[in-house]
Design an enzyme around this catalytic site. Structure first.
Site, short mmCIF file in Angstrom:
data_model
loop_
_atom_site.label_atom_id
_atom_site.label_comp_id
_atom_site.label_asym_id
_atom_site.label_seq_id
_atom_site.Cartn_x
_atom_site.Cartn_y
_atom_site.Cartn_z
N ASP A 19 -2.71 0.77 3.23
CA ASP A 19 -2.87 2.22 3.16
C ASP A 19 -1.83 2.92 4.02
OD1 ASP A 19 -4.00 4.63 2.42
OD2 ASP A 19 -5.61 4.53 3.90
N GLY A 63 1.81 7.18 1.61
CA GLY A 63 2.06 8.61 1.44
C GLY A 63 2.33 9.29 2.77
N HIS A 117 5.83 4.24 -1.27
CA HIS A 117 5.42 3.06 -2.04
C HIS A 117 6.55 2.04 -2.11
CE1 HIS A 117 1.79 5.13 -2.93
NE2 HIS A 117 2.28 5.96 -3.83
N THR A 167 -9.15 1.22 -9.24
CA THR A 167 -9.54 1.95 -10.46
C THR A 167 -9.49 3.46 -10.19
OG1 THR A 167 -11.83 1.60 -9.84
CG2 THR A 167 -10.97 0.13 -11.48
N ARG A 171 -4.53 9.83 -9.53
CA ARG A 171 -3.37 10.41 -8.84
C ARG A 171 -2.46 11.13 -9.85
NH1 ARG A 171 -1.62 6.89 -3.69
NH2 ARG A 171 -3.71 6.68 -2.88
N LEU A 225 0.45 -20.99 -0.81
CA LEU A 225 -0.31 -19.73 -0.77
C LEU A 225 -0.71 -19.27 -2.18
CD1 LEU A 225 -1.14 -17.07 0.82
CD2 LEU A 225 1.12 -16.20 0.18
C1 FPP Z 1 -1.83 3.45 -0.40
O1 FPP Z 1 -1.00 4.42 0.19
C2 FPP Z 1 -1.17 2.49 -1.16
C3 FPP Z 1 -1.43 2.12 -2.46
C4 FPP Z 1 -1.62 3.02 -3.60
C5 FPP Z 1 -1.51 0.69 -2.74
C6 FPP Z 1 -0.32 -0.12 -2.31
C7 FPP Z 1 0.87 0.00 -3.16
C8 FPP Z 1 2.09 -0.44 -2.80
C9 FPP Z 1 2.34 -1.12 -1.51
C10 FPP Z 1 3.27 -0.25 -3.68
C11 FPP Z 1 3.24 -0.87 -5.03
C12 FPP Z 1 2.65 -2.22 -5.08
C13 FPP Z 1 3.21 -3.30 -5.67
C14 FPP Z 1 2.49 -4.61 -5.68
C15 FPP Z 1 4.53 -3.26 -6.30
P1 FPP Z 1 -1.40 5.92 -0.04
O2 FPP Z 1 -0.51 6.45 -1.08
O3 FPP Z 1 -2.86 6.00 -0.35
O4 FPP Z 1 -1.11 6.51 1.36
P2 FPP Z 1 -1.76 7.83 2.00
O5 FPP Z 1 -3.20 7.49 2.25
O6 FPP Z 1 -0.97 7.98 3.26
O7 FPP Z 1 -1.57 8.93 1.04
#
Ligand code: FPP
Length: 243
Positions: free
Chosen positions: A23, A26, A40, A69, A74, A134
């Protein structure tokens, strides 16, 4: 490999299964005045470092919450970008999986992902199925409640067709119907970016999992943070409800 880092943990007592709620992409991007997409992209760099390190030190299972899900809600362009990052990741990482004896798996409702992503997933699973190091398990279009609903539906079908007797349903039956069937429950669950929530992740499987939450945002999370988490895990006494 950085030996100093390895001296900080007991390699004979590693968590067998580590799960991570990644997490803060963003927020990390916002801090630099950049778009969420940039967060990301940098999150993928963290994934690479953590996967490689887990494979090197001998962690057996790593489950990463990559797309829930709920994430479909978003903005459209963000979902689209996440899907294209995923596709790109699967193409680029396959040689690394093969070289490092990593077995690729997924949990979640894979049918709901774009067909091109499904094709890449199938290819990565097939080409790494005999690897013995792994197991990298990506949670995609995943939520704990949808996993439990899905497994109850399949249990009901098997009861209905006579292949399962209601009196035989116990905890191990249920575990066997989940997407994680055949995998041990996580020993350690890490969440980055300081939020004290489970966010619908592995609800059944984390009954006795040790939790470790850090303020570090996912794009900044590296192997040294994972070592901190493993150190904390190794200093705890796990009682599984006993005294
Ligand atoms: C949360 O950050 C992150 C996700 C939506 C999941 C993780 C995704 C990645 C690391 C990138 C793509 C993944 C792969 C496997 C290619 P957020 O956007 O919720 O952060 P925030 O809470 O600060 O808004």
């Amino acid at each position: 490999m950085d030996n100093r880092l390895l001296q900080e943990i007991d390699l004979t007592q590693l968590p067998v299964h580590i799960a991570i709620i990644m997490d803060g992409n963003g927020r990390w991007a916002k801090k630099q005045g950049l778009s969420r997409i940039y967060g990301h992209q940098n999150g993928v760099t963290s994934i690479r470092d953590i996967v490689k390190f887990c494979a090197e030190i001998g962690v057996k299972y790593l489950t990463l919450y990559a797309f829930s899900t709920e994430n479909w809600a978003r903005p459209k362009h963000e979902v689209k970008k996440l899907m294209s990052l995923l596709e790109e990741y699967l193409v680029k990482e396959l040689p690394t999986f093969i070289e490092n004896n990593i077995r690729f798996k997924t949990i979640g409702l894979i049918d709901g992902l774009p067909p091109v992503v499904q094709d890449r997933i199938k290819e990565n699973i097939e080409r790494t199925t005999n690897n013995t190091g792994l197991t990298l398990n990506l949670a995609l279009n995943y939520s704990g409640r949808s996993e439990i609903s899905d497994s109850i539906r399949r249990i009901a079908v098997d009861v209905h067709n006579g292949s399962l007797r209601p009196e035989d349903i116990d905890e191990s039956t249920i575990s066997g119907y989940l997407f994680t069937s055949g995998m041990p429950d996580p020993d350690l669950l890490i969440r980055t970016s300081g939020e004290m929530r489970i966010s619908n992740f592995l609800l059944w499987q984390i009954s006795y999992t040790e939790l470790w939450i850090t303020d570090v945002l996912w794009p900044e999370f590296r192997r040294e943070h994972l070592v901190d988490a493993i150190k904390a895990y190794q200093s705890r006494e796990r009682r599984f409800g006993k005294v």
